[in-house]
Design a protein around this motif. Structure first.
Motif, PDB file in Angstrom:
ATOM      1  N   LYS A  45       0.740  -1.162   0.397  1.00 35.77           N
ATOM      2  CA  LYS A  45       0.308   0.494   0.223  1.00 35.77           C
ATOM      3  C   LYS A  45       0.522   1.190  -0.651  1.00 35.77           C
ATOM      4  N   THR A  46       1.781   1.029   0.972  1.00 36.79           N
ATOM      5  CA  THR A  46       3.228   1.507   0.843  1.00 36.79           C
ATOM      6  C   THR A  46       3.324   2.629  -0.002  1.00 36.79           C
ATOM      7  N   ASP A  47       3.779   1.234  -1.677  1.00 35.77           N
ATOM      8  CA  ASP A  47       4.411   1.311  -2.613  1.00 35.77           C
ATOM      9  C   ASP A  47       3.411   2.209  -3.402  1.00 35.77           C
ATOM     10  N   ILE A  48       2.165   1.720  -3.580  1.00 31.09           N
ATOM     11  CA  ILE A  48       1.411   2.055  -4.561  1.00 31.09           C
ATOM     12  C   ILE A  48       0.872   3.911  -3.814  1.00 31.09           C
ATOM     13  N   GLU A  49       1.089   4.078  -3.373  1.00 29.67           N
ATOM     14  CA  GLU A  49       0.857   5.762  -2.620  1.00 29.67           C
ATOM     15  C   GLU A  49       2.133   6.499  -3.299  1.00 29.67           C
ATOM     16  N   LYS A  50       3.291   6.026  -3.072  1.00 28.13           N
ATOM     17  CA  LYS A  50       4.222   6.502  -3.545  1.00 28.13           C
ATOM     18  C   LYS A  50       4.436   6.826  -4.449  1.00 28.13           C
ATOM     19  N   TYR A  51       3.662   5.336  -5.598  1.00 30.87           N
ATOM     20  CA  TYR A  51       3.979   6.141  -6.937  1.00 30.87           C
ATOM     21  C   TYR A  51       2.985   6.555  -7.615  1.00 30.87           C
ATOM     22  N   ALA A  52       1.603   7.227  -6.452  1.00 28.36           N
ATOM     23  CA  ALA A  52       0.472   7.941  -6.962  1.00 28.36           C
ATOM     24  C   ALA A  52       0.808   8.930  -6.785  1.00 28.36           C
ATOM     25  N   GLN A  53       1.429   9.516  -5.808  1.00 26.08           N
ATOM     26  CA  GLN A  53       1.581  10.976  -5.699  1.00 26.08           C
ATOM     27  C   GLN A  53       2.984  11.137  -6.636  1.00 26.08           C
ATOM     28  N   GLN A  54       3.744   9.859  -7.495  1.00 29.97           N
ATOM     29  CA  GLN A  54       4.813  10.475  -8.485  1.00 29.97           C
ATOM     30  C   GLN A  54       3.786  10.934  -8.974  1.00 29.97           C
ATOM     31  N   LEU A  55       2.904   9.950  -9.566  1.00 30.90           N
ATOM     32  CA  LEU A  55       1.706  10.328 -10.857  1.00 30.90           C
ATOM     33  C   LEU A  55       1.466  11.773 -11.193  1.00 30.90           C
ATOM     34  N   GLU A  56       1.219  12.295  -9.386  1.00 34.69           N
ATOM     35  CA  GLU A  56       0.846  13.705  -9.545  1.00 34.69           C
ATOM     36  C   GLU A  56       0.796  15.070 -10.219  1.00 34.69           C
ATOM     37  N   ASP A  57       2.024  15.241 -10.478  1.00 36.11           N
ATOM     38  CA  ASP A  57       3.041  16.257 -11.820  1.00 36.11           C
ATOM     39  C   ASP A  57       2.730  15.333 -13.602  1.00 36.11           C
ATOM     40  N   VAL A  58       2.386  14.794 -13.992  1.00 35.53           N
ATOM     41  CA  VAL A  58       2.428  14.512 -14.532  1.00 35.53           C
ATOM     42  C   VAL A  58       0.690  14.729 -15.108  1.00 35.53           C
ATOM     43  N   GLU A  59       1.610  15.387 -16.325  1.00 33.70           N
ATOM     44  CA  GLU A  59       0.378  16.223 -17.628  1.00 33.70           C
ATOM     45  C   GLU A  59      -0.615  15.101 -17.645  1.00 33.70           C
ATOM     46  N   ASN A  60      -1.914  15.407 -18.342  1.00 35.70           N
ATOM     47  CA  ASN A  60      -2.569  14.797 -18.589  1.00 35.70           C
ATOM     48  C   ASN A  60      -2.459  14.125 -20.193  1.00 35.70           C
ATOM     49  N   TYR A  61      -2.491  13.025 -19.890  1.00 34.53           N
ATOM     50  CA  TYR A  61      -2.925  12.373 -21.685  1.00 34.53           C
ATOM     51  C   TYR A  61      -1.106  11.918 -22.053  1.00 34.53           C
ATOM     52  N   ASP A  62      -0.474  12.356 -20.620  1.00 33.38           N
ATOM     53  CA  ASP A  62       1.365  11.786 -21.020  1.00 33.38           C
ATOM     54  C   ASP A  62       1.406  10.485 -21.089  1.00 33.38           C
ATOM     55  N   PRO A  63       2.183   9.657 -21.496  1.00 31.08           N
ATOM     56  CA  PRO A  63       2.032   8.048 -21.533  1.00 31.08           C
ATOM     57  C   PRO A  63       2.631   8.102 -20.094  1.00 31.08           C
ATOM     58  N   ILE A  64       2.959   6.445 -19.649  1.00 36.73           N
ATOM     59  CA  ILE A  64       2.900   6.443 -18.200  1.00 36.73           C
ATOM     60  C   ILE A  64       3.365   5.115 -18.707  1.00 36.73           C
ATOM     61  N   LEU A  65       4.755   4.168 -18.623  1.00 40.40           N
ATOM     62  CA  LEU A  65       4.913   3.445 -18.764  1.00 40.40           C
ATOM     63  C   LEU A  65       5.207   1.860 -17.208  1.00 40.40           C
ATOM     64  N   VAL A  66       4.452   1.219 -16.814  1.00 35.24           N
ATOM     65  CA  VAL A  66       4.581   0.126 -15.727  1.00 35.24           C
ATOM     66  C   VAL A  66       4.731  -0.717 -15.975  1.00 35.24           C
ATOM     67  N   ILE A  67       6.003  -1.041 -15.716  1.00 32.48           N
ATOM     68  CA  ILE A  67       6.227  -2.715 -15.508  1.00 32.48           C
ATOM     69  C   ILE A  67       6.683  -3.084 -14.607  1.00 32.48           C
ATOM     70  N   SER A  68       5.029  -4.382 -14.172  1.00 36.62           N
ATOM     71  CA  SER A  68       5.308  -5.035 -13.586  1.00 36.62           C
ATOM     72  C   SER A  68       6.086  -6.465 -13.695  1.00 36.62           C
ATOM     73  N   PRO A  69       7.165  -6.868 -12.587  1.00 40.00           N
ATOM     74  CA  PRO A  69       8.455  -7.788 -12.649  1.00 40.00           C
ATOM     75  C   PRO A  69       7.734  -8.861 -13.032  1.00 40.00           C
ATOM     76  N   ASN A  70       8.656  -9.728 -14.492  1.00 39.54           N
ATOM     77  CA  ASN A  70       7.730 -11.154 -14.498  1.00 39.54           C
ATOM     78  C   ASN A  70       9.195 -11.946 -13.287  1.00 39.54           C
ATOM     79  N   TYR A  71       8.632 -12.506 -12.269  1.00 38.39           N
ATOM     80  CA  TYR A  71       9.589 -13.436 -11.696  1.00 38.39           C
ATOM     81  C   TYR A  71      10.039 -14.298 -11.389  1.00 38.39           C
ATOM     82  N   ASN A  72       9.812 -15.316 -12.659  1.00 40.21           N
ATOM     83  CA  ASN A  72      10.424 -15.870 -13.681  1.00 40.21           C
ATOM     84  C   ASN A  72      11.821 -15.933 -14.752  1.00 40.21           C
ATOM     85  N   TRP A  73      11.370 -14.838 -14.497  1.00 39.91           N
ATOM     86  CA  TRP A  73      12.641 -13.620 -15.777  1.00 39.91           C
ATOM     87  C   TRP A  73      13.821 -13.434 -14.525  1.00 39.91           C
ATOM     88  N   ILE A  74      13.321 -13.126 -13.123  1.00 37.29           N
ATOM     89  CA  ILE A  74      13.957 -12.456 -11.856  1.00 37.29           C
ATOM     90  C   ILE A  74      15.066 -13.769 -11.733  1.00 37.29           C
TER      91      ILE A  74
END
Length: 168
Positions: A45-74
């Motif tokens: 929950k803390t990380d989600i809040e941190k990421y949401a805060q990170q996006l506060e400064d993003v202009e509308n319609y600017d693309p955000i890439l979010v990469i969810s890790p593949n633990y098999n690859w790791i």
């Protein structure tokens, strides 16, 4: 000249019944925090809040890439290699800035052209991070790429880009 004012009466208030009113349009989309929870289900929950805060400064319609890790690859390539490639997503083509504010998973791009140029650059440098369906033994992509757009102050639209980590 007579003026028809019937459209102004409260019983004809179109904003309450109009499904295309601005408020209703924004209600069709997930909150940015809900989108992040869906994209990164293992994040705290803390990380989600941190990421949401990170996006506060993003202009509308600017693309955000979010990469969810593949633990098999790791497990196959190491967490250190994963971080190295995520750092490349954060800095590729930039002089001294980062596009992730240190998150290693949420990357802000100026436009779609920049996003896919960075992907091409990383694919050339780290092809093992991408999935080649012809490879034997079968390999894993480094993660799942989600493209997110802020469409309002607190609303977002997003979807997984199934081909992002696929080699041509």
């Amino acid at each position: 000249m007579s003026m028809d004012i019937s459209c102004c009466s409260p019983k004809n208030d179109s904003t309450k019944e109009d499904p295309d009113s601005e408020d209703d349009i924004y209600e069709r989309f997930a909150s940015t925090e809900d989108a992040l929870k869906n994209i990164l289900p293992d994040a705290s929950k803390t990380d989600i809040e941190k990421y949401a805060q990170q996006l506060e400064d993003v202009e509308n319609y600017d693309p955000i890439l979010v990469i969810s890790p593949n633990y098999n690859w790791i497990h196959q390539h190491s967490h250190q290699n994963y971080q190295k490639i995520m750092n490349e997503f954060a800095t590729n083509g930039l002089q001294q800035n980062r596009r992730d504010k240190g998150s290693l998973c949420v990357f802000h791009f100026a436009d779609v052209t920049e996003l896919y140029a960075v992907r091409r650059n990383i694919r050339a440098i780290y092809p093992h991070a991408f999935f080649d369906p012809r490879a034997q033994p079968q390999q894993h992509p480094i993660g799942t790429a989600w493209v997110l757009y802020k469409i309002g102050m607190r609303k977002s639209d997003y979807d997984a880009d199934e081909c992002f980590f696929l080699l041509p």
